[in-house]
Motif scaffolding. Sequence first.
Motif, PDB file in Angstrom:
ATOM      1  N   CYS A  38       0.711  -1.655   0.161  1.00 19.74           N
ATOM      2  CA  CYS A  38       0.200  -0.052  -0.230  1.00 19.74           C
ATOM      3  C   CYS A  38       1.379   1.196  -0.075  1.00 19.74           C
ATOM      4  CB  CYS A  38      -1.077   0.296   0.742  1.00 19.74           C
ATOM      5  SG  CYS A  38      -1.967  -1.290   1.572  1.00 19.74           S
ATOM      6  N   ILE A  61      -1.858  -8.050   2.342  1.00 22.40           N
ATOM      7  CA  ILE A  61      -2.669  -6.078   2.152  1.00 22.40           C
ATOM      8  C   ILE A  61      -1.177  -5.871   2.988  1.00 22.40           C
ATOM      9  CG2 ILE A  61      -4.372  -4.715   2.073  1.00 22.40           C
ATOM     10  CD1 ILE A  61      -6.266  -6.180   1.439  1.00 22.40           C
ATOM     11  N   ILE A  66      -3.620  -8.456   6.687  1.00 26.99           N
ATOM     12  CA  ILE A  66      -3.622  -7.074   6.857  1.00 26.99           C
ATOM     13  C   ILE A  66      -2.375  -7.250   8.079  1.00 26.99           C
ATOM     14  CG2 ILE A  66      -4.336  -4.613   6.525  1.00 26.99           C
ATOM     15  CD1 ILE A  66      -7.312  -6.670   5.907  1.00 26.99           C
TER      16      ILE A  66
END
Length: 311
Positions: A70, A145, A186
């Motif tokens: 990200c 993620i 995540i």
Amino acid sequence: MVTLPKSIDDTAALLASADYVAERSLATALFLALKMERPLFLEGEAGVGKTEIAKVLATTLERRLVRLQCYEGLDVSSAVYEWNYPRQMIEIRLAEAGGKIHEAPGQAARKKLGQDIFSTEFLIKRPLLQALEASGSGAAPVLLIDELDRTDEPFEAYLLEVLSEYQVSIPELGTIKADKPPIVIITSNRTREIHDAVKRRCLYHWVDYPNAARELDILRRKAPGAAERLSREIVAFVQRLRKLDLFKLPGVAETIDWTKALVALDKLALDPDTVNDTLGALLKYQDDIGRVRGSEAERLLSEVKAELASA
């Protein structure tokens, strides 16, 4: 394909088989995430081993690792899918050159061409879509993620459908849903708060700095070339550093890097000059290095030597 662990102890053993030393609470959270097919949200300071968990899972379970790194400005076209516009334009030009657009009466040919160019043949699949579709061809992959806190809130909102239904919606194609939910990990370094709606769809665990015993075990696995005395002194020194008011406390990753650097210098024990000269492997901000270098490093090292001598 390796089967999923059947207990918390099996989960801890699975991680340990790849030299990941996990505390029991982390093994519990991971076991429940695998058992319940829920995403696992890992939060903690940088360098404490959050990302490594996804890598270890992919390796030990023999699953494909799909990683979405990200960053600020990340959008659907980079994370999920986008259309291959150059190829679509070529297809349109070929259809025009071949007269196909005018072969059928009315808008039929144009409609068919529109359907053709918005087919999966022209779809560029990004990490999220790759992870959802990969489960149809075998074992569900591990979807990482990474550093979600670097993205913007609109992208968080988009993730809600992915995390709750394991599906994405593409207007031209419809809904694409995973046959088997991927194993979702995540991570967040907590540079900002993640919205509650995302966290509610996950199991949560805070990954903290390890205690001295666990950090020593990690060093024995990750830097086996270090002398036992050196490893003990390094762990004791780093544990004391984390009690100081520094801008960025050293994580486990920095402890391992520092140990490997000292091994490369053929050091068997810490001394003040070596500590001062190698602080850049442990601390990443000049203000922190300036505060520790010199008298402070010597004080901490004296405490370490005295503690280990009396042990």
